[in-house]
Design a protein around this motif. Structure first.
Motif, PDB file in Angstrom:
ATOM      1  N   ALA A 383       3.676  -9.902   3.617  1.00 12.56           N
ATOM      2  CA  ALA A 383       2.882  -9.152   4.594  1.00 12.56           C
ATOM      3  C   ALA A 383       1.659  -8.504   3.940  1.00 12.56           C
ATOM      4  CB  ALA A 383       3.764  -8.074   5.230  1.00 12.56           C
ATOM      5  N   SER A 384       1.381  -8.851   2.682  1.00 14.13           N
ATOM      6  CA  SER A 384       0.208  -8.287   2.001  1.00 14.13           C
ATOM      7  C   SER A 384      -0.933  -9.292   2.039  1.00 14.13           C
ATOM      8  CB  SER A 384       0.561  -7.980   0.534  1.00 14.13           C
ATOM      9  OG  SER A 384      -0.605  -8.024  -0.271  1.00 14.13           O
ATOM     10  N   GLY A 385      -2.053  -8.872   2.618  1.00 12.00           N
ATOM     11  CA  GLY A 385      -3.225  -9.753   2.703  1.00 12.00           C
ATOM     12  C   GLY A 385      -3.658 -10.205   1.322  1.00 12.00           C
ATOM     13  N   ARG A 386      -3.662  -9.279   0.362  1.00 11.23           N
ATOM     14  CA  ARG A 386      -4.128  -9.613  -0.978  1.00 11.23           C
ATOM     15  C   ARG A 386      -3.226 -10.649  -1.635  1.00 11.23           C
ATOM     16  NH1 ARG A 386      -7.995 -11.151  -3.644  1.00 11.23           N
ATOM     17  NH2 ARG A 386      -8.345 -10.316  -5.720  1.00 11.23           N
ATOM     18  N   ALA A 387      -1.902 -10.471  -1.472  1.00 12.44           N
ATOM     19  CA  ALA A 387      -0.962 -11.424  -2.083  1.00 12.44           C
ATOM     20  C   ALA A 387      -1.207 -12.820  -1.512  1.00 12.44           C
ATOM     21  CB  ALA A 387       0.474 -10.972  -1.838  1.00 12.44           C
ATOM     22  N   ILE A 388      -1.524 -12.872  -0.220  1.00  8.91           N
ATOM     23  CA  ILE A 388      -1.742 -14.191   0.401  1.00  8.91           C
ATOM     24  C   ILE A 388      -3.049 -14.814  -0.087  1.00  8.91           C
ATOM     25  CG2 ILE A 388      -2.158 -15.325   2.643  1.00  8.91           C
ATOM     26  CD1 ILE A 388       0.082 -13.365   3.691  1.00  8.91           C
ATOM     27  N   THR A 389      -4.093 -13.995  -0.273  1.00 11.32           N
ATOM     28  CA  THR A 389      -5.349 -14.581  -0.804  1.00 11.32           C
ATOM     29  C   THR A 389      -5.134 -15.135  -2.206  1.00 11.32           C
ATOM     30  OG1 THR A 389      -6.149 -12.527  -1.827  1.00 11.32           O
ATOM     31  CG2 THR A 389      -6.844 -12.939   0.457  1.00 11.32           C
ATOM     32  N   LEU A 390      -4.183 -14.574  -2.932  1.00 15.74           N
ATOM     33  CA  LEU A 390      -3.909 -15.051  -4.295  1.00 15.74           C
ATOM     34  C   LEU A 390      -2.936 -16.221  -4.306  1.00 15.74           C
ATOM     35  CD1 LEU A 390      -3.403 -11.553  -6.025  1.00 15.74           C
ATOM     36  CD2 LEU A 390      -5.391 -13.056  -6.263  1.00 15.74           C
ATOM     37  N   GLY A 391      -2.433 -16.571  -3.142  1.00 18.35           N
ATOM     38  CA  GLY A 391      -1.426 -17.638  -3.074  1.00 18.35           C
ATOM     39  C   GLY A 391      -0.105 -17.190  -3.675  1.00 18.35           C
ATOM     40  N   ARG A 392       0.151 -15.867  -3.731  1.00 19.08           N
ATOM     41  CA  ARG A 392       1.360 -15.364  -4.368  1.00 19.08           C
ATOM     42  C   ARG A 392       2.102 -14.345  -3.483  1.00 19.08           C
ATOM     43  NH1 ARG A 392       2.265 -16.493  -9.726  1.00 19.08           N
ATOM     44  NH2 ARG A 392       4.340 -15.876  -9.048  1.00 19.08           N
ATOM     45  N   PRO A 393       2.620 -14.844  -2.326  1.00 20.04           N
ATOM     46  CA  PRO A 393       3.381 -13.921  -1.471  1.00 20.04           C
ATOM     47  C   PRO A 393       4.789 -13.632  -1.994  1.00 20.04           C
ATOM     48  CG  PRO A 393       3.372 -16.117  -0.523  1.00 20.04           C
ATOM     49  CD  PRO A 393       2.540 -16.195  -1.776  1.00 20.04           C
ATOM     50  N   ASP A 394       5.133 -14.225  -3.154  1.00 16.57           N
ATOM     51  CA  ASP A 394       6.486 -14.020  -3.704  1.00 16.57           C
ATOM     52  C   ASP A 394       6.545 -12.694  -4.449  1.00 16.57           C
ATOM     53  OD1 ASP A 394       4.617 -15.254  -5.438  1.00 16.57           O
ATOM     54  OD2 ASP A 394       6.182 -15.909  -6.807  1.00 16.57           O
ATOM     55  N   GLY A 395       6.704 -11.637  -3.688  1.00 15.60           N
ATOM     56  CA  GLY A 395       6.776 -10.321  -4.321  1.00 15.60           C
ATOM     57  C   GLY A 395       7.409  -9.307  -3.401  1.00 15.60           C
ATOM     58  N   MET A 396       7.736  -8.162  -3.966  1.00 16.26           N
ATOM     59  CA  MET A 396       8.309  -7.074  -3.180  1.00 16.26           C
ATOM     60  C   MET A 396       8.063  -5.752  -3.895  1.00 16.26           C
ATOM     61  SD  MET A 396      12.004  -5.730  -2.626  1.00 16.26           S
ATOM     62  CE  MET A 396      12.888  -7.186  -3.015  1.00 16.26           C
ATOM     63  N   THR A 397       7.753  -4.725  -3.105  1.00 11.51           N
ATOM     64  CA  THR A 397       7.592  -3.387  -3.674  1.00 11.51           C
ATOM     65  C   THR A 397       8.622  -2.495  -3.018  1.00 11.51           C
ATOM     66  OG1 THR A 397       5.246  -3.742  -4.066  1.00 11.51           O
ATOM     67  CG2 THR A 397       5.984  -1.451  -3.947  1.00 11.51           C
ATOM     68  N   LYS A 398       9.452  -1.850  -3.818  1.00 10.94           N
ATOM     69  CA  LYS A 398      10.490  -0.983  -3.244  1.00 10.94           C
ATOM     70  C   LYS A 398      10.374   0.425  -3.811  1.00 10.94           C
ATOM     71  CE  LYS A 398      14.904  -1.530  -4.994  1.00 10.94           C
ATOM     72  NZ  LYS A 398      16.073  -2.283  -5.533  1.00 10.94           N
ATOM     73  N   ILE A 399      10.706   1.370  -2.955  1.00 14.65           N
ATOM     74  CA  ILE A 399      10.661   2.771  -3.384  1.00 14.65           C
ATOM     75  C   ILE A 399      12.039   3.375  -3.152  1.00 14.65           C
ATOM     76  CG2 ILE A 399       9.454   4.976  -3.172  1.00 14.65           C
ATOM     77  CD1 ILE A 399       7.074   3.556  -2.021  1.00 14.65           C
ATOM     78  N   ILE A 400      12.523   4.065  -4.157  1.00 14.13           N
ATOM     79  CA  ILE A 400      13.838   4.715  -4.065  1.00 14.13           C
ATOM     80  C   ILE A 400      13.576   6.200  -3.834  1.00 14.13           C
ATOM     81  CG2 ILE A 400      15.944   5.240  -5.391  1.00 14.13           C
ATOM     82  CD1 ILE A 400      14.704   2.220  -6.546  1.00 14.13           C
ATOM     83  N   VAL A 401      14.160   6.708  -2.743  1.00 12.36           N
ATOM     84  CA  VAL A 401      13.769   8.027  -2.250  1.00 12.36           C
ATOM     85  C   VAL A 401      14.996   8.933  -2.145  1.00 12.36           C
ATOM     86  CG1 VAL A 401      12.649   9.205  -0.300  1.00 12.36           C
ATOM     87  CG2 VAL A 401      11.967   6.873  -0.909  1.00 12.36           C
ATOM     88  N   ASP A 402      14.792  10.200  -2.455  1.00 14.25           N
ATOM     89  CA  ASP A 402      15.867  11.177  -2.244  1.00 14.25           C
ATOM     90  C   ASP A 402      15.962  11.465  -0.740  1.00 14.25           C
ATOM     91  OD1 ASP A 402      17.595  13.408  -3.636  1.00 14.25           O
ATOM     92  OD2 ASP A 402      16.553  14.339  -1.954  1.00 14.25           O
ATOM     93  N   PRO A 403      17.128  11.210  -0.115  1.00 15.01           N
ATOM     94  CA  PRO A 403      17.212  11.322   1.346  1.00 15.01           C
ATOM     95  C   PRO A 403      16.972  12.744   1.859  1.00 15.01           C
ATOM     96  CG  PRO A 403      19.307  10.542   0.397  1.00 15.01           C
ATOM     97  CD  PRO A 403      18.396  10.820  -0.741  1.00 15.01           C
ATOM     98  N   GLU A 404      17.255  13.742   1.040  1.00  9.73           N
ATOM     99  CA  GLU A 404      17.091  15.137   1.491  1.00  9.73           C
ATOM    100  C   GLU A 404      15.627  15.575   1.405  1.00  9.73           C
ATOM    101  OE1 GLU A 404      19.927  17.886   1.446  1.00  9.73           O
ATOM    102  OE2 GLU A 404      20.862  16.117   2.382  1.00  9.73           O
TER     103      GLU A 404
END
Ligand code: FAD
Ligand code: NAD
Length: 472
Positions: A383-404
């Motif tokens: 879903a990243s425009g930049r990743a698609i322009t690079l031909g590299r949509p194989d990626g993921m960014t995850k954030i680990i968050v304190d629920p409180e």
């Protein structure tokens, strides 16, 4: 006798040279001892820098090959190994000679030789040029680094059985290569050889490559790796290595092993590293080693002997150059009497595979192990425009968050350039940012950095470029 120094640093790698330069900048008289003609250590001479130079070449080769799908064809690459090696050597010599110059500019006394300890305030240097000299000091920092581990089954001396140092020489491009160990070195150097045209197989004794790294990140990388290497055998161990003039006969043991022994043109052993803590004379001081051989240090990186500090690979994991850089500054400030401590919230780690994997702070795996409740947000690079322009949509960014508190506890990224992107996670964690803080920061468009922003937005159910139906 070398001029007495307020600080003597043993080992000229990232930890050692940073400590020496920082202490000199603070006005201390400094002696830095290492066997090489200029500072640099493993990282510059036979680690981080030569491997990244070769990984850059691998990236160019891969991109040139894949450009065919965009209508651009370059033809088969012709690899001139002499020029490749010479370019890699130039990278190393540019960096190490630059460090030599920086040492001279700062009046750091650089002594080429091997140091031992006479007592807690005197080092003896067996000089590379012959003879030996003593240097007395108020404080010393042990920064002697690490070396490749070679368990008995894999400790075979033969030109076809390489460790990382030999593999970085690229003395030839083997037809087939068995990489023993699916960790940092195995996967990075495996990537290099695969791009150069070698048929690479990886053997990893645990159930996944990069054990301990979050499995959702590893999966994305492993999917592409499976296309570039010949085979990945997990849950598999090498039980014997028998090199001869034709190749290396390798006995494999594991539930899915189909045929053993198998023959490979060459083998790379990359099963971890061991601390260089057997410093002669250290046992005559109060300093102690832990069960794994690391020098035991406190929060200031001071050993049980008050005049001695230890930093970098010899002082414990993670064995990463940037951890050594940071510890060096803490140890030097502690030696000047400052109340400081090494207490990072987020030491980043980057595996420079294709795609890269990077993480910092708390991982999902560690949270699970500790039974800690966390919320996780993931943004797929499809879903990243930049990743698609690079031909590299194989990626993921995850954030680990304190629920409180909704503060950012960890960030994990897999994708091209993940190693550059992870720094934003480090800053967020160290600054105590919440997920809303990240969302409020405008990120440049179109860049891969937006995946961090959108991962934060996605946590709040507000990502523009992915649609999540609201739960009723
Ligand atoms: P070292 O760099 O190991 O330096 C120690 C120095 O001390 C050496 O020069 C050694 O010869 C010298 N020495 C030892 N004993 C004595 C003695 N008695 N007297 C004098 N000198 C002595 N880390 C990253 O962060 N990023 C990377 O991309 C990366 N890539 C790597 C790739 C490879 C192939 C390898 C092997 C490692 C890589 N690392 C990377 C790890 C990194 O190299 C180490 O974490 C880092 O070099 C540790 O720095 P250090 O100062 O503790 O010791
Ligand atoms: P590693 O610990 O990263 O990986 C070793 C792998 O070998 C592990 O997955 C382990 O399970 C496996 N293994 C151990 N014994 C085995 C056996 N007998 N058979 C099959 N598999 C076996 O170690 P490494 O790759 O040698 O790298 C050493 C260290 O150097 C790293 O941990 C890291 O700290 C540093 N390094 C960092 C970078 C980077 O920052 N990009 C790059 C290279 C090295």
């Amino acid at each position: 006798m070398i001029e007495p120094a307020r600080l003597t640093v043993i080992g000229g790698g990232p930890g050692g040279y940073t400590a020496a330069f920082f202490a000199a900048d603070l006005g201390m008289s400094v002696t830095l001892i290492d066997g090489a003609p200029d500072p640099g250590g493993v990282c510059l001479y036979r680690g981080c820098m030569p491997s990244k130079a070769l990984l850059h070449v691998a990236k160019v080769l891969t991109e040139a090959k894949e450009a065919g799908q965009w209508g651009v064809s370059f033809g088969e690459p012709a690899i001139d190994l002499d020029r490749l090696r010479s370019w890699k050597s130039t990278v190393v010599s540019t960096l190490t000679s630059g460090l030599g110059q920086l040492a001279r500019q700062r009046n750091v006394t650089y002594v080429q030789g091997r140091a031992s300890l006479v007592d807690a305030h005197t080092a003896r240097v067996a000089l590379t040029t012959g003879g030996s000299q003593d240097v007395s000091f108020d404080h010393a920092i042990l920064a002697t680094g690490s070396r490749p581990a070679r368990p008995a089954t894999l400790a075979v001396e033969h030109e076809r059985v390489m460790d990382s140092t030999a593999a970085l020489e690229i003395s030839r491009i083997p037809e087939s290569l068995l990489v023993v160990g699916g960790g940092y070195i195995g996967l990075e150097l495996g990537t290099v050889y695969a791009a150069l045209g070698t048929e690479v197989s990886v053997v990893e004794m645990t159930s996944s490559v990069l054990p301990g790294v979050d499995s959702d990140l590893v999966r994305v990388m492993a999917r592409r790796l499976a296309k570039t290497v010949h085979a990945i055998h997990v849950d598999t161990k090498v039980t014997n290595l028998a090199p001869n003039s034709e190749g290396v006969e390798v006995a494999l043991d594991g539930p899915k092993v189909e045929s053993s022994p198998a023959r490979f043109d060459a083998v790379l052993v990359a099963v971890g590293r061991m601390p260089n803590s057997q410093i002669e004379g250290l046992d005559g001081t109060a300093a102690r080693l832990d069960a794994r051989g690391f020098v035991e240090v406190d929060g200031q990186r001071r050993t049980a002997e008050p005049s001695l500090f230890a930093i970098g690979d010899v002082a414990g994991e993670p064995m990463l150059a940037h951890k050594a850089f940071h510890e060096a500054r803490v140890a030097v400030e502690a030696a000047t009497g400052k109340r400081v401590a090494f207490e990072p919230q987020a030491v980043p780690a980057v595996v420079f595979t294709d795609p890269e994997i990077a993480w910092c702070g708390l991982t999902e795996t560690a949270a699970k192990q500790d039974g800690r409740a966390v919320s996780i947000s993931r943004f797929p690079w499809g879903a990243s425009g930049r990743a698609i322009t690079l031909g590299r949509p194989d990626g993921m960014t995850k954030i680990i968050v304190d629920p409180e508190s909704e503060s950012v506890l960890g960030v994990g990224i897999v994708g091209t350039g993940a190693g550059e992107l992870i720094a934003e996670g480090v800053v967020a964690i160290e600054m105590g940012a919440t997920i809303s803080d990240l969302k409020e920061c405008i990120h440049p468009h179109p860049t891969l950095s937006e995946t961090v922003l959108e991962s934060a937005e996605s946590f709040l159910g507000l990502s523009t470029h992915i649609y999540k139906p609201k739960r009723s």
